[in-house]
Design a protein around this motif. Structure first.
Motif, PDB file in Angstrom:
ATOM      1  N   ILE A  66       7.165 -12.888  -4.494  1.00  0.00           N
ATOM      2  CA  ILE A  66       6.976 -10.931  -4.311  1.00  0.00           C
ATOM      3  C   ILE A  66       8.896 -10.172  -4.342  1.00  0.00           C
ATOM      4  CG2 ILE A  66       5.680 -11.699  -2.432  1.00  0.00           C
ATOM      5  CD1 ILE A  66       7.699 -10.784  -0.432  1.00  0.00           C
ATOM      6  N   GLY A  67       9.621 -10.861  -4.678  1.00  0.00           N
ATOM      7  CA  GLY A  67      11.168 -10.862  -5.123  1.00  0.00           C
ATOM      8  C   GLY A  67      11.377 -12.219  -5.805  1.00  0.00           C
ATOM      9  N   GLU A  68      13.277 -10.870  -5.878  1.00  0.00           N
ATOM     10  CA  GLU A  68      14.235 -11.472  -6.471  1.00  0.00           C
ATOM     11  C   GLU A  68      15.398 -12.435  -5.389  1.00  0.00           C
ATOM     12  OE1 GLU A  68      15.931  -9.226 -10.383  1.00  0.00           O
ATOM     13  OE2 GLU A  68      13.711 -10.052 -10.572  1.00  0.00           O
ATOM     14  N   CYS A  69      16.169 -13.238  -6.011  1.00  0.00           N
ATOM     15  CA  CYS A  69      17.672 -12.899  -5.784  1.00  0.00           C
ATOM     16  C   CYS A  69      18.413 -13.066  -7.037  1.00  0.00           C
ATOM     17  CB  CYS A  69      17.520 -13.873  -4.657  1.00  0.00           C
ATOM     18  SG  CYS A  69      16.551 -14.201  -3.126  1.00  0.00           S
ATOM     19  N   ASN A 100       1.375  -9.381 -10.205  1.00  0.00           N
ATOM     20  CA  ASN A 100       0.516  -9.984 -11.078  1.00  0.00           C
ATOM     21  C   ASN A 100       1.057 -10.628 -12.387  1.00  0.00           C
ATOM     22  OD1 ASN A 100      -2.590 -10.542 -12.533  1.00  0.00           O
ATOM     23  ND2 ASN A 100      -1.568  -9.949 -13.895  1.00  0.00           N
ATOM     24  N   GLN A 101       2.072 -10.334 -13.003  1.00  0.00           N
ATOM     25  CA  GLN A 101       3.521 -10.635 -13.999  1.00  0.00           C
ATOM     26  C   GLN A 101       3.825 -11.783 -13.401  1.00  0.00           C
ATOM     27  OE1 GLN A 101       6.716  -8.065 -16.151  1.00  0.00           O
ATOM     28  NE2 GLN A 101       5.905  -8.315 -17.028  1.00  0.00           N
ATOM     29  N   GLN A 102       4.599 -11.470 -12.622  1.00  0.00           N
ATOM     30  CA  GLN A 102       5.013 -12.401 -11.652  1.00  0.00           C
ATOM     31  C   GLN A 102       4.372 -14.072 -11.354  1.00  0.00           C
ATOM     32  OE1 GLN A 102       8.022 -12.361 -11.940  1.00  0.00           O
ATOM     33  NE2 GLN A 102       7.966 -10.106 -12.556  1.00  0.00           N
ATOM     34  N   ILE A 103       3.367 -13.749 -11.554  1.00  0.00           N
ATOM     35  CA  ILE A 103       1.858 -14.865 -10.563  1.00  0.00           C
ATOM     36  C   ILE A 103       2.286 -16.019 -12.345  1.00  0.00           C
ATOM     37  CG2 ILE A 103       0.041 -15.490  -9.801  1.00  0.00           C
ATOM     38  CD1 ILE A 103      -0.141 -13.614  -8.211  1.00  0.00           C
ATOM     39  N   GLU A 104       1.812 -14.962 -13.468  1.00  0.00           N
ATOM     40  CA  GLU A 104       1.588 -15.656 -14.598  1.00  0.00           C
ATOM     41  C   GLU A 104       2.787 -16.506 -15.066  1.00  0.00           C
ATOM     42  OE1 GLU A 104      -0.959 -15.316 -16.234  1.00  0.00           O
ATOM     43  OE2 GLU A 104      -2.445 -14.733 -14.700  1.00  0.00           O
ATOM     44  N   SER A 105       3.937 -15.558 -14.789  1.00  0.00           N
ATOM     45  CA  SER A 105       5.240 -16.147 -14.987  1.00  0.00           C
ATOM     46  C   SER A 105       5.414 -17.419 -15.142  1.00  0.00           C
ATOM     47  CB  SER A 105       6.566 -14.987 -15.409  1.00  0.00           C
ATOM     48  OG  SER A 105       6.039 -13.590 -15.963  1.00  0.00           O
ATOM     49  N   GLU A 107       0.192  -1.469  -0.115  1.00  0.00           N
ATOM     50  CA  GLU A 107      -0.206   0.030   0.155  1.00  0.00           C
ATOM     51  C   GLU A 107       0.926   1.531   0.052  1.00  0.00           C
ATOM     52  OE1 GLU A 107      -2.701  -0.651   3.675  1.00  0.00           O
ATOM     53  OE2 GLU A 107      -3.618  -1.167   2.569  1.00  0.00           O
ATOM     54  N   SER A 108       2.042   1.111   0.661  1.00  0.00           N
ATOM     55  CA  SER A 108       3.072   2.223   0.597  1.00  0.00           C
ATOM     56  C   SER A 108       3.960   2.088  -0.754  1.00  0.00           C
ATOM     57  CB  SER A 108       3.068   2.508   2.140  1.00  0.00           C
ATOM     58  OG  SER A 108       1.920   2.571   2.644  1.00  0.00           O
ATOM     59  N   TYR A 109       4.803   0.915  -0.831  1.00  0.00           N
ATOM     60  CA  TYR A 109       5.870   1.162  -1.788  1.00  0.00           C
ATOM     61  C   TYR A 109       5.421   0.248  -3.261  1.00  0.00           C
ATOM     62  CZ  TYR A 109       8.433   2.390   2.709  1.00  0.00           C
ATOM     63  OH  TYR A 109       9.000   2.980   3.860  1.00  0.00           O
ATOM     64  N   ASP A 110       6.191   0.791  -4.117  1.00  0.00           N
ATOM     65  CA  ASP A 110       6.064   0.121  -5.615  1.00  0.00           C
ATOM     66  C   ASP A 110       6.887  -0.982  -5.875  1.00  0.00           C
ATOM     67  OD1 ASP A 110       5.143  -1.129  -7.489  1.00  0.00           O
ATOM     68  OD2 ASP A 110       3.670   0.686  -7.811  1.00  0.00           O
ATOM     69  N   GLU A 111       7.521  -1.230  -6.999  1.00  0.00           N
ATOM     70  CA  GLU A 111       8.647  -1.731  -6.845  1.00  0.00           C
ATOM     71  C   GLU A 111      10.574  -1.446  -6.277  1.00  0.00           C
ATOM     72  OE1 GLU A 111      11.793  -2.470 -11.275  1.00  0.00           O
ATOM     73  OE2 GLU A 111       9.529  -3.435 -10.693  1.00  0.00           O
ATOM     74  N   THR A 112      10.580  -2.016  -5.485  1.00  0.00           N
ATOM     75  CA  THR A 112      11.680  -1.694  -4.880  1.00  0.00           C
ATOM     76  C   THR A 112      12.889  -2.493  -4.756  1.00  0.00           C
ATOM     77  OG1 THR A 112      10.277  -0.913  -3.172  1.00  0.00           O
ATOM     78  CG2 THR A 112      12.369  -1.008  -1.828  1.00  0.00           C
ATOM     79  N   TYR A 118       8.992  -7.129  -6.496  1.00  0.00           N
ATOM     80  CA  TYR A 118       8.175  -6.658  -7.370  1.00  0.00           C
ATOM     81  C   TYR A 118       7.240  -5.550  -6.158  1.00  0.00           C
ATOM     82  CZ  TYR A 118      10.354 -10.854  -9.232  1.00  0.00           C
ATOM     83  OH  TYR A 118      11.117 -11.764  -9.555  1.00  0.00           O
ATOM     84  N   GLY A 119       7.017  -5.277  -7.559  1.00  0.00           N
ATOM     85  CA  GLY A 119       5.855  -3.963  -6.968  1.00  0.00           C
ATOM     86  C   GLY A 119       4.650  -4.184  -7.671  1.00  0.00           C
ATOM     87  N   LEU A 120       2.853  -3.420  -7.230  1.00  0.00           N
ATOM     88  CA  LEU A 120       2.225  -3.724  -7.432  1.00  0.00           C
ATOM     89  C   LEU A 120       1.389  -2.766  -8.511  1.00  0.00           C
ATOM     90  CD1 LEU A 120      -0.639  -4.583  -6.349  1.00  0.00           C
ATOM     91  CD2 LEU A 120      -1.028  -2.953  -5.224  1.00  0.00           C
ATOM     92  N   MET A 121       2.082  -1.952  -8.725  1.00  0.00           N
ATOM     93  CA  MET A 121       1.093  -1.385 -10.732  1.00  0.00           C
ATOM     94  C   MET A 121       2.783  -1.029 -11.033  1.00  0.00           C
ATOM     95  SD  MET A 121      -0.718   1.490  -7.672  1.00  0.00           S
ATOM     96  CE  MET A 121      -1.069   2.295  -9.498  1.00  0.00           C
ATOM     97  N   SER A 122       4.283  -1.866 -11.064  1.00  0.00           N
ATOM     98  CA  SER A 122       5.367  -0.859 -11.616  1.00  0.00           C
ATOM     99  C   SER A 122       4.953  -1.868 -12.776  1.00  0.00           C
ATOM    100  CB  SER A 122       6.633  -1.229 -10.669  1.00  0.00           C
ATOM    101  OG  SER A 122       6.530  -2.632  -9.858  1.00  0.00           O
ATOM    102  N   GLU A 123       6.443  -1.564 -14.091  1.00  0.00           N
ATOM    103  CA  GLU A 123       6.458  -2.791 -14.559  1.00  0.00           C
ATOM    104  C   GLU A 123       6.791  -4.099 -14.337  1.00  0.00           C
ATOM    105  OE1 GLU A 123       9.772  -2.986 -18.453  1.00  0.00           O
ATOM    106  OE2 GLU A 123      10.265  -1.707 -16.994  1.00  0.00           O
ATOM    107  N   ASN A 124       7.378  -4.774 -13.072  1.00  0.00           N
ATOM    108  CA  ASN A 124       7.919  -6.090 -12.704  1.00  0.00           C
ATOM    109  C   ASN A 124       6.845  -5.966 -11.874  1.00  0.00           C
ATOM    110  OD1 ASN A 124       9.910  -6.410 -14.528  1.00  0.00           O
ATOM    111  ND2 ASN A 124      11.166  -4.885 -13.101  1.00  0.00           N
TER     112      ASN A 124
END
Length: 206
Positions: free
Chosen positions: A113-116, A96-101, A53-58, A87-93
């Motif tokens: 929710i994030g990557e290493c 939703n995109q990750q769930i599909e991928s 709710e406060s942060y997007d792609e970080t 990953y963000g909620l409204m960003s490019e990455n």
């Protein structure tokens, strides 16, 4: 818990060099979260919702490490693992995109929710019995890769395949509290012979 959780999220990310956005668009983000839950029939844990709710792609500028509960093949000799960012909620990455991928590549009760480094993921449990827990997903040993190269696998149902999934933390806030900036000297190997030689030279000069 609400205010306390938000404060923890802000404090941790600030220490890691991430500033809270001046404009958060919380109402819009809440609508996106509701749509996401409905679309995939999942429940996003409250702590993680507060983050979204406060942060997007970080993604972090410095090297970030954490110590997982369960050891994995990518752990350092100090028992730590590296984390690139969320990953963000409204960003490019976006999530939703990750769930599909990663559909049919990770268990259905986990959401990326994030990557290493090296294509590995950080996931959160969105259904019981893993709800709210944070996991590391290692792509090197994923089921799809095994099947593609013709390797026999005892389990062909991705929801039952956890050979490449490792528990990191019991909750999202625990995971955040576990993140730290890597000490630049932590993994630096020191040659003892070189140190001895340098000391001897200094003594000879005296």
């Amino acid at each position: 818990m609400g205010k306390n959780c938000s404060s923890i999220i802000i404090n941790v990310l600030t220490k890691l060099g991430v500033n809270q956005p001046a404009i958060s668009f919380k109402n819009l983000r809440r609508e996106h979260l509701k749509a996401l839950e409905k679309k995939y029939n999942i429940v996003i844990p409250k702590e993680y919702k507060e983050f979204l709710e406060s942060y997007d792609e970080t993604f972090f500028e410095k090297e970030i490490i954490y110590k997982p509960i369960e050891p994995s093949p990518v752990m350092t000799k100090e028992g730590k693992q590296y984390f690139d960012g969320f990953y963000g909620l409204m960003s490019e990455n976006n999530i939703n995109q990750q769930i599909e991928s990663y559909e049919n590549r990770i268990p259905g009760n986990l959401v990326p929710i994030g990557e290493c480094p090296a294509g590995n993921l950080i996931c959160i449990g969105v259904n019981e019995p893993v709800f709210g827990k944070i996991y590391f997903w290692n792509h090197e040993n994923e089921l799809e890769a095994k099947l593609m190269i013709g390797e026999k696998a005892d389990i062909e149902n991705i929801d039952s395949y956890w050979d490449n999934v490792y528990l990191i933390s019991e909750s999202f806030v625990d995971f955040l509290n576990n993140l730290e900036i890597e000490d630049e000297f932590e993994n630096e190997d020191v040659d003892v012979e070189e140190v001895d030689l340098w000391l001897d030279d200094d003594l000879m000069d005296d």
